[in-house]
Design an enzyme around this catalytic site. Structure first.
Site: not given
Ligand code: CO8
Length: 263
Positions: A63, A108, A111, A131
Site C-alpha cells: 500500500a 498489500g 495480500e 507492516e
Molecule cells: N509506497 C509508496 N511508495 C513506494 C512504496 C510504497 N509501498 N514502495 C516503493 N515506493 C517508491 C519509493 O518511495 C521510491 O519512490 P521515489 O523514487 O519517488 O523515491 C520508488 O518507489 C522506488 O523505490 P526504492 O527507491 O525504495 O527502490 P529500491 O529498489 O531501493 O527498494 C523496496 C525497493 C525494497 C521494495 C523498497 O521500495 C521498499 O521497502 N518499499 C516499501 C515496501 C513496504 O514496506 N511495503 C509495505 C507497505 S505497508 C502495506 O502494504 C500495508 C497494507 C495494508 C494497508 C492497510 C491500510 C490501513
C-alpha cells in the site's frame, strides 16, 4: 485509467497494475481503478484473468506509505476497508484469477496476490508482510489469508518478524505454485489461463465457488455446498456439450461460451 491497463487475449483478460515509478504501490486511485477494471470484465467472453505488475522489478510494493502516513484511526480503517473490498471482489470474482508475481510482493502486494486463486512468480520475486516495522498490522487481509494459505505458525513468523522471503522459500512453504525465470512468467501464466479456458466455464466457476465457500464452513456444510454446485452444472450447455463430446469421441470440439447471467 491512469494506473491500470487491461488487455484481452482471446478468452484471457490481463490486468496490469501500472505505477512503475512507485513500484506499483497501491494508493486510493489504483484501488479504485482496479475495482472498475474488474467490474468491466465481460464475463461472457472471458474465462480466466491474469493479474500482474508493470516492469521487471515489482509486482506491487505494498500500500502507498506516503498516503497512509497521515491517516487518522478512522481514515486508516476506511483505507483498510477500501483495499479489502477490492481484494474480496477479486477473491470472489466468478472467473479464476492467476497472480503472475513479477518482483516485489510486499505488504498489500503479498495480500493482493493472496486474494487471487493461483500464484506463480518470477525468480526475482520477494514476498513479505513488513507492516509491523511500519507500526501497523497487515490491513488488506494479510492476517487472515496468509495463515489460511501457509499455516498459522509460518504466517505468524512472517508477520511478527517482518522478514522478507525469496521466491524459492515462497515455493517451499506453498505460497506460490511455481517459480519461473522472469521472461517466462507471463507466457506461463497465459498458458495456464488458456488451459483453464479450454474447460467448461460454468463448471470452473462452480468449482471456484465450491472451494471458496466450502473452506469457510465445516465438512458437513461444505459437502452440501458441493452437491448444490455439482447439481447446478446439469442441464447446462456446458454439461451437455462436455459429456456429449466425450460420448461422441469428439475431444476437439470446443465448449460453447454460455452467457454467465443465463446460467
Ligand atoms: N509506497 C509508496 N511508495 C513506494 C512504496 C510504497 N509501498 N514502495 C516503493 N515506493 C517508491 C519509493 O518511495 C521510491 O519512490 P521515489 O523514487 O519517488 O523515491 C520508488 O518507489 C522506488 O523505490 P526504492 O527507491 O525504495 O527502490 P529500491 O529498489 O531501493 O527498494 C523496496 C525497493 C525494497 C521494495 C523498497 O521500495 C521498499 O521497502 N518499499 C516499501 C515496501 C513496504 O514496506 N511495503 C509495505 C507497505 S505497508 C502495506 O502494504 C500495508 C497494507 C495494508 C494497508 C492497510 C491500510 C490501513
Amino acid at each position: 485509467m491512469e494506473f491500470i491497463t487491461y488487455e484481452q487475449d482471446g478468452y484471457v483478460g490481463i490486468v496490469t497494475i501500472n505505477r512503475e515509478r512507485a513500484l506499483n504501490a497501491l494508493n486510493s486511485q489504483v484501488l479504485e481503478e482496479l475495482e472498475a477494471t474488474f467490474d468491466a470484465i465481460d464475463l461472457d467472453t472471458t474465462r480466466a484473468v491474469i493479474l500482474t505488475g508493470a516492469g521487471e522489478k515489482s509486482f506491487v510494493a505494498g500500500a502507498d506509505i506516503g498516503e497512509m502516513s497521515t491517516l487518522t484511526k478512522a481514515e486508516g480503517e476506511a483505507f483498510g476497508k477500501k483495499g479489502n473490498d477490492v481484494f474480496r471482489k477479486i477473491e470472489t470474482f466468478p472467473l479464476p484469477v492467476i497472480a503472475a508475481i513479477n518482483g516485489f510482493a510486499l505488504g498489500g502486494g503479498c495480500e493482493i496476490s493472496m486474494s487471487c486463486d493461483i500464484r506463480i512468480c518470477s525468480e526475482n520475486a520477494v514476498f513479505g508482510q513488513p507492516e509491523v516495522g511500519l507500526g501497523i498490522t497487515p490491513g488488506f487481509g494479510g492476517t487472515q489469508r496468509l495463515a489460511r494459505l501457509v499455516g498459522e505458525g509460518m504466517a505468524k513468523q512472517m508477520i511478527y518478524t517482518a522478514r522478507n522471503i525469496k521466491a524459492d522459500e515462497a515455493y517451499r512453504i506453498g505460497l506460490v505454485n511455481a517459480v519461473y525465470p522472469l521472461e517466462e512468467l507471463l507466457p506461463a501464466a497465459k498458458k495456464m489461463a488458456v488451459g483453464i479456458a479450454a474447460n467448461a466455464p460454468i463448471a470452473i466457476r462452480n468449482c471456484k465457488k465450491a472451494i471458496n465457500d466450502g473452506m469457510q464452513v465445516d465438512m458437513d456444510a461444505a459437502i452440501v455446498i458441493e452437491e448444490k454446485l455439482f447439481g447446478d452444472c446439469f442441464e447446462t450447455e456446458d454439461q451437455k456439450a462436455g459429456m456429449g463430446n466425450f460420448l461422441e469421441k469428439d475431444k476437439e470440439k470446443k465448449l460453447k461460451v454460455v452467457p454467465f447471467q443465463n446460467k
